[in-house]
Design a protein around this motif. Structure first.
Motif, PDB file in Angstrom:
ATOM      1  N   TYR A  32       7.035  13.737   0.349  1.00  0.00           N
ATOM      2  CA  TYR A  32       7.297  12.485   1.052  1.00  0.00           C
ATOM      3  C   TYR A  32       6.258  11.414   0.709  1.00  0.00           C
ATOM      4  N   SER A  35       3.461   6.381   4.993  1.00  0.00           N
ATOM      5  CA  SER A  35       2.911   5.049   5.177  1.00  0.00           C
ATOM      6  C   SER A  35       2.498   4.829   6.623  1.00  0.00           C
ATOM      7  N   LYS A  96       5.195   6.608   8.946  1.00  0.00           N
ATOM      8  CA  LYS A  96       6.557   6.769   8.479  1.00  0.00           C
ATOM      9  C   LYS A  96       6.577   7.722   7.299  1.00  0.00           C
ATOM     10  N   LYS A  98       9.056   8.983   4.140  1.00  0.00           N
ATOM     11  CA  LYS A  98      10.231   8.525   3.391  1.00  0.00           C
ATOM     12  C   LYS A  98      10.457   9.437   2.192  1.00  0.00           C
ATOM     13  N   TYR A 102      16.101   8.766   3.151  1.00  0.00           N
ATOM     14  CA  TYR A 102      15.741   9.282   4.468  1.00  0.00           C
ATOM     15  C   TYR A 102      14.388   8.740   4.908  1.00  0.00           C
ATOM     16  N   GLU A 103      14.339   8.297   6.168  1.00  0.00           N
ATOM     17  CA  GLU A 103      13.096   7.833   6.769  1.00  0.00           C
ATOM     18  C   GLU A 103      12.952   8.428   8.155  1.00  0.00           C
ATOM     19  N   SER A 104      11.709   8.669   8.531  1.00  0.00           N
ATOM     20  CA  SER A 104      11.430   9.112   9.891  1.00  0.00           C
ATOM     21  C   SER A 104      10.167   8.418  10.364  1.00  0.00           C
ATOM     22  N   TRP A 105      10.181   8.002  11.652  1.00  0.00           N
ATOM     23  CA  TRP A 105       9.061   7.298  12.237  1.00  0.00           C
ATOM     24  C   TRP A 105       8.461   8.110  13.372  1.00  0.00           C
TER      25      TRP A 105
END
Length: 115
Positions: A32, A35, A96, A98, A102-105
């Motif tokens: 991944y 950030s 985050k 990425k 696909y992204e996850s926070w």
């Protein structure tokens, strides 16, 4: 689905330092791009720094020289070392993850800079 949990925020005096951590719940963390973003009070969320899977980094101009992003793939964790903090650095800091589309926070951690 990757779950991200930030920690390390708090109250710091101007000129002080903090280290934020973001722990990820995934066995493929090394793949991944990670950030950090921040959202100052009453303002939009903005990019702080990015670290790619290879360890390459990029920073917003106002953070260059003061902030350092790093990752420990063995611990599934990304860090943000912040030095010489100013009042404008206050806000909620989010990480985050990425990978492709696909992204996850994470839910964020609060940083307050005040004397």
């Amino acid at each position: 689905q990757v779950q991200l949990v930030e920690s390390g925020g708090g109250l710091v005096q101007p000129g002080g330092s903090l280290r934020l951590s973001c722990a990820a719940s995934t066995f493929t963390f090394r793949s991944y791009a990670m950030s950090w973003y921040r959202q100052p009070p009453g303002k939009e969320r903005e990019l702080v720094a990015i670290i790619g899977p290879s360890g390459s980094t990029n920073y917003a101009d106002s953070m260059k020289g003061r902030f350092t992003i790093s990752r420990d793939n063995a611990k599934n964790t990304v860090y943000l070392h912040m030095n010489s903090l100013e009042s404008d650095d206050a806000g909620v800091y989010y990480c985050k993850a990425k990978l492709g589309l696909y992204e996850s926070w994470g839910r964020g951690t609060q940083v307050t800079v005040s004397s």
